[in-house]
Scaffold this motif. Structure first.
Motif, mmCIF file in Angstrom:
data_model
loop_
_atom_site.group_PDB
_atom_site.id
_atom_site.type_symbol
_atom_site.label_atom_id
_atom_site.label_comp_id
_atom_site.label_asym_id
_atom_site.label_seq_id
_atom_site.Cartn_x
_atom_site.Cartn_y
_atom_site.Cartn_z
ATOM 1 N N ASP A 8 4.093 120.041 60.936
ATOM 2 C CA ASP A 8 3.916 120.443 59.533
ATOM 3 C C ASP A 8 2.442 120.520 59.141
ATOM 4 N N GLU A 9 1.635 119.615 59.665
ATOM 5 C CA GLU A 9 0.208 119.621 59.332
ATOM 6 C C GLU A 9 -0.462 120.906 59.813
ATOM 7 N N ALA A 10 -0.060 121.370 60.982
ATOM 8 C CA ALA A 10 -0.616 122.621 61.518
ATOM 9 C C ALA A 10 -0.167 123.810 60.675
ATOM 10 N N THR A 11 1.054 123.743 60.158
ATOM 11 C CA THR A 11 1.549 124.815 59.291
ATOM 12 C C THR A 11 0.749 124.853 58.002
ATOM 13 N N VAL A 12 0.486 123.690 57.422
ATOM 14 C CA VAL A 12 -0.323 123.617 56.195
ATOM 15 C C VAL A 12 -1.729 124.149 56.473
ATOM 16 N N ALA A 13 -2.310 123.746 57.581
ATOM 17 C CA ALA A 13 -3.666 124.207 57.928
ATOM 18 C C ALA A 13 -3.692 125.724 58.096
ATOM 19 N N PHE A 14 -2.661 126.289 58.742
ATOM 20 C CA PHE A 14 -2.637 127.735 58.895
ATOM 21 C C PHE A 14 -2.428 128.416 57.546
ATOM 22 N N GLY A 15 -1.596 127.845 56.674
ATOM 23 C CA GLY A 15 -1.412 128.403 55.332
ATOM 24 C C GLY A 15 -2.726 128.458 54.569
ATOM 25 N N GLN A 16 -3.545 127.422 54.728
ATOM 26 C CA GLN A 16 -4.865 127.410 54.084
ATOM 27 C C GLN A 16 -5.764 128.484 54.684
ATOM 28 N N GLU A 17 -5.704 128.636 55.984
ATOM 29 C CA GLU A 17 -6.490 129.676 56.652
ATOM 30 C C GLU A 17 -6.038 131.064 56.203
ATOM 31 N N LEU A 18 -4.739 131.258 56.138
ATOM 32 C CA LEU A 18 -4.192 132.547 55.704
ATOM 33 C C LEU A 18 -4.636 132.873 54.287
ATOM 34 N N ALA A 19 -4.593 131.887 53.403
ATOM 35 C CA ALA A 19 -5.018 132.113 52.015
ATOM 36 C C ALA A 19 -6.450 132.614 51.964
ATOM 37 N N GLY A 20 -7.295 132.109 52.853
ATOM 38 C CA GLY A 20 -8.682 132.562 52.904
ATOM 39 C C GLY A 20 -8.840 133.978 53.417
ATOM 40 N N LEU A 21 -7.869 134.437 54.204
ATOM 41 C CA LEU A 21 -7.914 135.799 54.753
ATOM 42 C C LEU A 21 -7.343 136.848 53.805
ATOM 43 N N LEU A 22 -6.479 136.410 52.897
ATOM 44 C CA LEU A 22 -5.786 137.363 52.023
ATOM 45 C C LEU A 22 -6.720 138.002 51.012
ATOM 46 N N ARG A 47 -0.169 127.077 47.660
ATOM 47 C CA ARG A 47 -0.945 125.915 47.212
ATOM 48 C C ARG A 47 -2.436 126.121 47.465
ATOM 49 N N ALA A 48 -2.777 126.728 48.588
ATOM 50 C CA ALA A 48 -4.186 127.001 48.887
ATOM 51 C C ALA A 48 -4.755 128.049 47.936
ATOM 52 N N LEU A 49 -3.996 129.097 47.658
ATOM 53 C CA LEU A 49 -4.451 130.124 46.710
ATOM 54 C C LEU A 49 -4.665 129.519 45.323
ATOM 55 N N ALA A 50 -3.800 128.567 44.960
ATOM 56 C CA ALA A 50 -3.888 127.926 43.647
ATOM 57 C C ALA A 50 -4.959 126.839 43.618
ATOM 58 N N GLY A 51 -5.403 126.391 44.799
ATOM 59 C CA GLY A 51 -6.358 125.295 44.845
ATOM 60 C C GLY A 51 -5.740 123.975 44.427
ATOM 61 N N ASP A 52 -4.417 123.838 44.636
ATOM 62 C CA ASP A 52 -3.694 122.645 44.202
ATOM 63 C C ASP A 52 -2.708 122.223 45.288
ATOM 64 N N GLN A 66 9.435 134.004 42.598
ATOM 65 C CA GLN A 66 8.732 132.996 41.800
ATOM 66 C C GLN A 66 7.297 133.489 41.609
ATOM 67 N N PRO A 67 6.866 133.642 40.352
ATOM 68 C CA PRO A 67 5.476 134.051 40.104
ATOM 69 C C PRO A 67 4.563 132.839 39.907
ATOM 70 N N TYR A 68 3.303 133.018 40.255
ATOM 71 C CA TYR A 68 2.281 131.984 40.072
ATOM 72 C C TYR A 68 1.007 132.650 39.583
ATOM 73 N N ASP A 69 0.335 131.982 38.650
ATOM 74 C CA ASP A 69 -1.005 132.403 38.243
ATOM 75 C C ASP A 69 -1.967 131.466 38.950
ATOM 76 N N THR A 70 -2.874 132.030 39.739
ATOM 77 C CA THR A 70 -3.828 131.205 40.476
ATOM 78 C C THR A 70 -5.240 131.683 40.163
ATOM 79 N N PRO A 71 -6.235 130.872 40.466
ATOM 80 C CA PRO A 71 -7.620 131.306 40.259
ATOM 81 C C PRO A 71 -7.972 132.568 41.055
ATOM 82 N N ARG A 72 -7.270 132.811 42.154
ATOM 83 C CA ARG A 72 -7.516 134.001 42.974
ATOM 84 C C ARG A 72 -6.783 135.227 42.456
ATOM 85 N N GLY A 73 -5.819 135.026 41.563
ATOM 86 C CA GLY A 73 -5.035 136.135 41.028
ATOM 87 C C GLY A 73 -3.561 135.824 41.054
#
Length: 139
Positions: A8-22, A47-52, A66-73
């Motif tokens: 799971d930790e590797a999945t979270v880390a990749f999700g954070q990496e992906l958010a940076g690529l989007l 969560r990474a896109l939202a910074g939370d 599900q919609p989300y408003d994040t600092p990135r959009g």
């Protein structure tokens, strides 16, 4: 890009990496069988896109989106598994905002959504059942 996500930790880390690529307007198709980790990866990315890292990110299985408003959009997280027919996806507005980040589980249930995906992430469970194999393709 191919990766093995051992836990799971590797999945979270990749999700954070992906958010940076989007980039705004990216449509991510998350593919894989039930239990392959699509929702876990989507949660980590949102969560990474939202910074939370504690953001509540419920599964959109029953709400479909599900919609989300994040600092990135704006972010839309959709799960088309329960879609009755492909035409119903048009009513969800997934393609309405050209600046939204869109993460779609089971996009193949609506061909017009799958066809416009800018990133396809295929997740699979390796023999033995531990971890996840990930293949990312940018179109």
């Amino acid at each position: 890009m191919e990766r093995f996500l051992p836990d799971d930790e590797a999945t979270v880390a990749f999700g954070q990496e992906l958010a940076g690529l989007l980039e705004p307007g990216d449509i991510v198709s998350l593919e894989g069988e039930l239990g392959a980790g699509k929702s876990a990866l989507a949660r980590a990315t949102i969560r990474a896109l939202a910074g939370d890292p504690e953001l509540e990110v419920p599964s959109p299985t029953f709400a479909l989106v599900q919609p989300y408003d994040t600092p990135r959009g704006p972010v839309l997280h959709a799960d088309l598994y329960r879609l009755g027919e492909a035409a119903e996806a048009e009513e969800l507005g997934l393609l309405d905002n050209a600046n939204a980040f869109v993460l779609v589980e089971w996009a193949e249930r609506a061909a017009h959504v799958a066809e416009v995906a800018t990133i396809v992430i295929a997740l699979s469970i390796p023999s033995g059942g531990s971890g996840r194999n990930l293949v990312l393709t940018r179109r």
